[in-house]
Design an enzyme around this catalytic site. Structure first.
Site, mmCIF file in Angstrom:
data_model
loop_
_atom_site.group_PDB
_atom_site.id
_atom_site.type_symbol
_atom_site.label_atom_id
_atom_site.label_comp_id
_atom_site.label_asym_id
_atom_site.label_seq_id
_atom_site.Cartn_x
_atom_site.Cartn_y
_atom_site.Cartn_z
ATOM 1 N N CYS A 271 0.802 -1.230 0.000
ATOM 2 C CA CYS A 271 0.000 0.000 0.000
ATOM 3 C C CYS A 271 0.836 1.283 0.000
ATOM 4 O O CYS A 271 0.396 2.313 -0.506
ATOM 5 C CB CYS A 271 -1.009 0.009 1.146
ATOM 6 S SG CYS A 271 -0.271 0.060 2.783
ATOM 7 N N LYS B 152 -5.663 -8.886 11.746
ATOM 8 C CA LYS B 152 -5.576 -7.446 11.477
ATOM 9 C C LYS B 152 -6.940 -6.933 11.061
ATOM 10 O O LYS B 152 -7.506 -7.360 10.051
ATOM 11 C CB LYS B 152 -4.547 -7.193 10.363
ATOM 12 C CG LYS B 152 -4.453 -5.730 9.969
ATOM 13 C CD LYS B 152 -3.303 -5.475 9.010
ATOM 14 C CE LYS B 152 -3.317 -4.043 8.521
ATOM 15 N NZ LYS B 152 -2.224 -3.746 7.604
ATOM 16 N N ARG C 245 -1.587 6.303 7.817
ATOM 17 C CA ARG C 245 -1.817 6.530 6.379
ATOM 18 C C ARG C 245 -1.431 7.953 5.994
ATOM 19 O O ARG C 245 -0.997 8.203 4.872
ATOM 20 C CB ARG C 245 -3.267 6.202 6.029
ATOM 21 C CG ARG C 245 -3.505 4.712 6.156
ATOM 22 C CD ARG C 245 -4.924 4.298 5.849
ATOM 23 N NE ARG C 245 -5.126 2.902 6.207
ATOM 24 C CZ ARG C 245 -6.291 2.294 6.217
ATOM 25 N NH1 ARG C 245 -7.378 2.958 5.877
ATOM 26 N NH2 ARG C 245 -6.382 1.021 6.548
ATOM 27 N N ARG D 174 -10.379 -0.990 2.842
ATOM 28 C CA ARG D 174 -9.640 -2.239 2.918
ATOM 29 C C ARG D 174 -10.495 -3.389 3.470
ATOM 30 O O ARG D 174 -9.972 -4.395 3.924
ATOM 31 C CB ARG D 174 -8.419 -2.060 3.826
ATOM 32 C CG ARG D 174 -7.451 -0.976 3.406
ATOM 33 C CD ARG D 174 -6.036 -1.328 3.806
ATOM 34 N NE ARG D 174 -5.137 -0.200 3.926
ATOM 35 C CZ ARG D 174 -4.698 0.559 2.918
ATOM 36 N NH1 ARG D 174 -5.125 0.325 1.682
ATOM 37 N NH2 ARG D 174 -3.842 1.542 3.141
ATOM 38 N N GLU E 281 -8.115 -16.887 11.024
ATOM 39 C CA GLU E 281 -6.978 -16.254 10.327
ATOM 40 C C GLU E 281 -5.653 -16.685 10.954
ATOM 41 O O GLU E 281 -4.686 -16.994 10.258
ATOM 42 C CB GLU E 281 -7.082 -14.722 10.412
ATOM 43 C CG GLU E 281 -8.174 -14.108 9.570
ATOM 44 C CD GLU E 281 -7.790 -13.973 8.099
ATOM 45 O OE1 GLU E 281 -6.654 -14.334 7.737
ATOM 46 O OE2 GLU E 281 -8.642 -13.526 7.318
ATOM 47 N N LYS F 157 -3.602 -6.788 15.692
ATOM 48 C CA LYS F 157 -3.485 -5.360 15.418
ATOM 49 C C LYS F 157 -4.847 -4.761 15.103
ATOM 50 O O LYS F 157 -5.575 -5.374 14.334
ATOM 51 C CB LYS F 157 -2.546 -5.204 14.215
ATOM 52 C CG LYS F 157 -2.397 -3.798 13.708
ATOM 53 C CD LYS F 157 -1.559 -3.806 12.453
ATOM 54 C CE LYS F 157 -1.623 -2.425 11.841
ATOM 55 N NZ LYS F 157 -1.373 -2.401 10.453
ATOM 56 N N SER G 254 -0.802 3.584 15.149
ATOM 57 C CA SER G 254 -0.645 5.040 15.079
ATOM 58 C C SER G 254 -1.775 5.815 15.762
ATOM 59 O O SER G 254 -1.532 6.813 16.435
ATOM 60 C CB SER G 254 -0.538 5.464 13.610
ATOM 61 O OG SER G 254 -1.667 5.011 12.875
ATOM 62 N N TYR H 286 5.089 2.855 19.058
ATOM 63 C CA TYR H 286 5.831 4.090 18.792
ATOM 64 C C TYR H 286 6.375 4.677 20.090
ATOM 65 O O TYR H 286 7.175 5.600 20.063
ATOM 66 C CB TYR H 286 4.917 5.090 18.067
ATOM 67 C CG TYR H 286 4.395 4.537 16.745
ATOM 68 C CD1 TYR H 286 5.187 4.568 15.602
ATOM 69 C CD2 TYR H 286 3.141 3.942 16.661
ATOM 70 C CE1 TYR H 286 4.735 4.036 14.405
ATOM 71 C CE2 TYR H 286 2.671 3.405 15.467
ATOM 72 C CZ TYR H 286 3.472 3.454 14.348
ATOM 73 O OH TYR H 286 3.026 2.911 13.172
HETATM 74 C C1 PBG Z 1 0.311 -1.590 5.792
HETATM 75 C C2 PBG Z 1 0.246 -1.270 7.240
HETATM 76 C C3 PBG Z 1 -0.601 -0.386 7.903
HETATM 77 C C4 PBG Z 1 -0.184 -0.363 9.232
HETATM 78 C C5 PBG Z 1 0.856 -1.269 9.340
HETATM 79 N N1 PBG Z 1 1.104 -1.820 8.106
HETATM 80 C C6 PBG Z 1 -1.676 0.482 7.377
HETATM 81 C C7 PBG Z 1 -2.935 -0.099 6.914
HETATM 82 O O1 PBG Z 1 -3.181 -1.286 6.955
HETATM 83 O O2 PBG Z 1 -3.709 0.721 6.421
HETATM 84 C C8 PBG Z 1 -0.754 0.495 10.303
HETATM 85 C C9 PBG Z 1 0.175 0.823 11.405
HETATM 86 C C10 PBG Z 1 -0.269 1.944 12.276
HETATM 87 O O3 PBG Z 1 -1.387 2.464 12.162
HETATM 88 O O4 PBG Z 1 0.529 2.316 13.146
HETATM 89 N N2 PBG Z 1 -0.756 -2.287 5.296
#
Ligand code: PBG
Length: 328
Positions: free
Chosen positions: A122, A195, A205, A217, A233, A248, A274, A313
């Site tokens: 992505c 996830k 993003r 997604r 999964e 996650k 994040s 983080y």
């Molecule tokens: C890539 C990915 C994402 C994150 C980790 N790997 C973004 C998403 O799936 O949109 C998110 C990590 C975060 O928010 O700290 N696919």
């Protein structure tokens, strides 16, 4: 004689309380996610993640040095390429941004720093989806080969571990087969297995410029109402050869961390994403919450839920709190 009514909690002072703690946190289980972009002398603060930066390949080394000094020796790289296309070709380019960051970090730190890479499309596709498209749909099977190629190129550039986050079905097997075939049998795969399609990825993003240009997604990430699907999964990824199973986001999904821990005999990673970071920062800035205290609670709760590995983080801050004896 009258029965002595016992207190519910153990009597004693801080020393005793520490002795009987049920959850232990060790710096060795922390992973710090970091954004790398093209160019030198770059350290751009991410607006929605104050205190986090997009680093150029040189400034990255300084950030890693500080991390090592704090006692955190594991990082996960996210690449932000200058150039994006339909096929996400910079994801698997030999001189791609992550590949070059890996080479530099390896040259600088040898084996002192454990280097993990996020494997996804992505950040590299012009449309921002985690796979290649067929019309308006993400083409699962057509993406597998590119993910395997990406993982291989990371390992060839020096990655110690790869972490596929794309959520395509079958990608752990595809990556395992590719790595085995090329002689990297010992390189572990940490799968983003459980996830969820989550609003908590918003700031990421922003940071990576990876929001999908159309749609969402939800065809490949999980519905947050579902629990059994998460187990399914995870089990599939175990079968395909994953070494570590990730859940996650972390904070709103601690039930899944526990569930995976109980049912699956592999190490479990929890990723505090994040949006979790951003909420803490925003709340603290407004004076609504005490930043240090909630960072400690969020970390301890992830471990209490059962994670063995914590991606955050706040890794450097947590290492500091462990050092000060505030958690751990
Ligand atoms: C890539 C990915 C994402 C994150 C980790 N790997 C973004 C998403 O799936 O949109 C998110 C990590 C975060 O928010 O700290 N696919």
């Amino acid at each position: 004689m009258e029965m002595n009514i016992r207190p519910r909690r153990l009597r004693g002072n801080e020393i005793v309380r520490k002795m009987v703690r049920e959850t232990r946190i060790d710096k060795s289980s922390l992973i710090y996610p970091v954004f790398v972009k093209e160019g030198s002398n770059i350290k751009e603060e991410i607006p929605t993640m104050p205190g986090q930066f997009r680093y150029g390949t040189d400034t990255l080394l300084k950030a890693l040095e500080e991390l090592l000094q704090a006692g955190v020796n594991k990082v996960m790289f996210f690449g932000i390429p200058d150039y994006k296309d339909e096929m996400g070709s910079q994801a698997y380019a030999e001189d791609g941004i992550v590949q070059r960051a890996l080479e530099k970090a390896r040259a600088e730190f040898g084996n002192e720093m454990y280097l993990i890479t996020d494997v996804c499309m992505c950040e590299y596709t012009s449309h921002g989806h985690c796979g290649v498209l067929l019309g308006q749909e993400v083409e699962n099977d057509g993406t597998l080969e590119l993910l395997a190629k990406t993982a291989l190129s990371h390992v060839q550039a020096g990655a110690d571990m790869v972490a596929p986050s794309d959520m395509m079905d079958g990608r752990v097997r595809a990556i395992r087969q590719m790595l085995d075939a090329k002689g990297y049998k010992e390189t572990p795969i940490m799968s983003y297995a459980v996830k969820y399609a989550s609003g908590f990825y918003g700031p990421f993003r922003d940071a990576a410029g990876s929001a999908p240009s159309f749609g969402d997604r939800k065809s490949y990430q999980m519905d947050f109402h579902n629990r059994r699907e998460g187990i399914k999964e995870a089990l599939l990824d175990v079968e395909e050869g994953a070494d570590i199973i990730m859940v996650k986001p972390a904070m709103s999904y601690l039930d899944m961390v526990r569930e995976v821990k109980d049912r699956i005999k592999l190490p479990v990673a929890a990723y505090s994403v994040s949006g979790e970071y951003a909420m803490v920062k925003a709340g603290a800035k407004l004076g609504y919450v005490e930043e240090d205290r909630i960072i400690c609670e969020m970390a301890a709760s992830a471990y209490r839920a059962g994670c063995d590995i914590y991606l955050t983080y706040f890794a450097k801050e947590i290492a500091g709190f462990i050092e000060e004896g505030r958690i751990g």
